[in-house]
Design a protein around this motif. Sequence first.
Motif, PDB file in Angstrom:
ATOM      1  N   GLU A  91      -0.256   9.827  -6.629  1.00 19.37           N
ATOM      2  CA  GLU A  91       0.542  10.109  -5.437  1.00 19.37           C
ATOM      3  C   GLU A  91       0.094  11.382  -4.724  1.00 19.37           C
ATOM      4  O   GLU A  91       0.683  11.754  -3.703  1.00 19.37           O
ATOM      5  CB  GLU A  91       2.023  10.226  -5.805  1.00 19.37           C
ATOM      6  CG  GLU A  91       2.625   8.940  -6.338  1.00 19.37           C
ATOM      7  CD  GLU A  91       2.648   7.817  -5.312  1.00 19.37           C
ATOM      8  OE1 GLU A  91       2.625   8.119  -4.098  1.00 19.37           O
ATOM      9  OE2 GLU A  91       2.687   6.632  -5.709  1.00 19.37           O
TER      10      GLU A  91
ATOM     11  N   LYS B 279       7.357   3.439  -5.113  1.00 25.55           N
ATOM     12  CA  LYS B 279       8.147   4.648  -5.318  1.00 25.55           C
ATOM     13  C   LYS B 279       8.787   4.644  -6.706  1.00 25.55           C
ATOM     14  O   LYS B 279       8.831   5.677  -7.393  1.00 25.55           O
ATOM     15  CB  LYS B 279       9.230   4.755  -4.239  1.00 25.55           C
ATOM     16  CG  LYS B 279       8.710   5.035  -2.849  1.00 25.55           C
ATOM     17  CD  LYS B 279       9.768   4.831  -1.779  1.00 25.55           C
ATOM     18  CE  LYS B 279      10.823   5.912  -1.798  1.00 25.55           C
ATOM     19  NZ  LYS B 279      10.340   7.183  -1.244  1.00 25.55           N
TER      20      LYS B 279
ATOM     21  N   THR C 150       8.337   7.549  -9.670  1.00 25.99           N
ATOM     22  CA  THR C 150       9.478   8.351 -10.107  1.00 25.99           C
ATOM     23  C   THR C 150       9.871   8.046 -11.549  1.00 25.99           C
ATOM     24  O   THR C 150      10.372   8.929 -12.253  1.00 25.99           O
ATOM     25  CB  THR C 150      10.686   8.157  -9.178  1.00 25.99           C
ATOM     26  OG1 THR C 150      10.939   6.765  -8.993  1.00 25.99           O
ATOM     27  CG2 THR C 150      10.422   8.785  -7.825  1.00 25.99           C
TER      28      THR C 150
ATOM     29  N   TRP D  88      11.761  11.467  -5.355  1.00 26.63           N
ATOM     30  CA  TRP D  88      11.845  10.129  -4.778  1.00 26.63           C
ATOM     31  C   TRP D  88      11.482  10.061  -3.288  1.00 26.63           C
ATOM     32  O   TRP D  88      10.688   9.196  -2.886  1.00 26.63           O
ATOM     33  CB  TRP D  88      13.248   9.555  -5.023  1.00 26.63           C
ATOM     34  CG  TRP D  88      13.496   8.249  -4.336  1.00 26.63           C
ATOM     35  CD1 TRP D  88      14.042   8.055  -3.101  1.00 26.63           C
ATOM     36  CD2 TRP D  88      13.170   6.944  -4.844  1.00 26.63           C
ATOM     37  NE1 TRP D  88      14.093   6.713  -2.790  1.00 26.63           N
ATOM     38  CE2 TRP D  88      13.569   6.013  -3.841  1.00 26.63           C
ATOM     39  CE3 TRP D  88      12.604   6.475  -6.012  1.00 26.63           C
ATOM     40  CZ2 TRP D  88      13.413   4.640  -3.999  1.00 26.63           C
ATOM     41  CZ3 TRP D  88      12.445   5.109  -6.181  1.00 26.63           C
ATOM     42  CH2 TRP D  88      12.842   4.205  -5.182  1.00 26.63           C
TER      43      TRP D  88
ATOM     44  N   MET E  43       7.608  10.006  -2.585  1.00 29.22           N
ATOM     45  CA  MET E  43       6.716   9.072  -3.276  1.00 29.22           C
ATOM     46  C   MET E  43       6.380   7.868  -2.372  1.00 29.22           C
ATOM     47  O   MET E  43       7.101   7.556  -1.434  1.00 29.22           O
ATOM     48  CB  MET E  43       7.357   8.580  -4.564  1.00 29.22           C
ATOM     49  CG  MET E  43       7.559   9.668  -5.605  1.00 29.22           C
ATOM     50  SD  MET E  43       6.061  10.514  -6.170  1.00 29.22           S
ATOM     51  CE  MET E  43       6.164  12.051  -5.272  1.00 29.22           C
TER      52      MET E  43
END
Length: 384
Positions: A45, A361, A365, A381, A384
């Motif tokens: 990410e 996402k 997370t 969150w 992401m």
Amino acid sequence: MTETVVVLGAGYAGAGAIKSLEDALDDEADIIWISDHDHHLVLHEVHRCIRDPSVRQNVTIPIEEIKSPHTRFIEGEVTGLDCDDREIALADGSTVDYDYALVTLGSQTAYYGIDGLEAHSLTLKSLDDALEIHDAVKEAARDATPDDPAQVVVGGAGLSGIQTAGEIAEFRDLHHAPIEITLVEALEEIFPGNDPELQGALRKRILERDIEISTDDPITEADEDVIHFESDATLEHDVFVWAGGITGQEAMDGTDLDNEHNRVNAAATFETSDDRVFALGDSAIVDQPEGPCPPTAQAAWQAAEVAGENVARALHGQPLTSWTHEDKGTLVSVGEKAVAHNVVNVPINTFGGPGAKFLKKAVATRWIRDIAGSSRAARAWPDM
């Protein structure tokens, strides 16, 4: 006497192995964690920082938030491993003794001997790399005009290259910047070696983001402002990002461990040619029934749990467990959009839209939650 287990590296494999070791050994051994950074980077990410550098706070997790108080952390660059003396060398000249070692040093960018490629390209292997790409794109856009736009080229249309190009497009659109982006791939299709349905879905979204795609023409040379191709074509660039492949870390060069291009060969138990050294993640070539394990974050996460348990088993003189990689699907972001393919327990084979974005996402997370807790995952969150 208490034995010492040393984990080298703080990537996915390293962070996961630390958690697994701490659970399996329960203070039965001295655990030492060595990394050249004092944080774990959520590497899959980190491309988000190309668009917005403030994301760095959510893709870097301090080591102290991951390890237990009983695990000792040493910040330092690993430069070598002596299997005979069971000794790890660091760049500052110091050494660390071990009884068992887990090599999880990750990889570095491969340049394949292409003239000028390393000297004239940026890479995406760290937070600093992502911030450097951001700065370079921002500077190029500042000097450009709609009649003479900045030329940004991303070489290599695998996962990293596609996600990098997508974030540059997001930066361009967010700032209404005069930038043209070209994604270059030496092979016939983007995301080589993957399902044609997935390749087509990604191609569609890349083109929708106004990113040009060039395939089936390998780079032969890179200059300061021009890329040369096998076809004799050339492509000018103001910013050139290379994401075309990986190789092992130089720290493994010269060790007695059996390796290929500094990636250590390991059995499905993660044992190497030395029974006191285990290897996993991108720094290893882990044997699997259908060939070597893919060098992905997903594989490193899965492997880390079993590798940590196997080191504990070795320390106790117990039989080791063989690990089999389970492909749970592929998730690729293209800027704000994403594509999901062959995701476990999802009936649709390939799809985009909100569902794919949510899954992308959720996976990121979940990893953050597993190693650093729910509060940090909740804060991460939105980015992401």
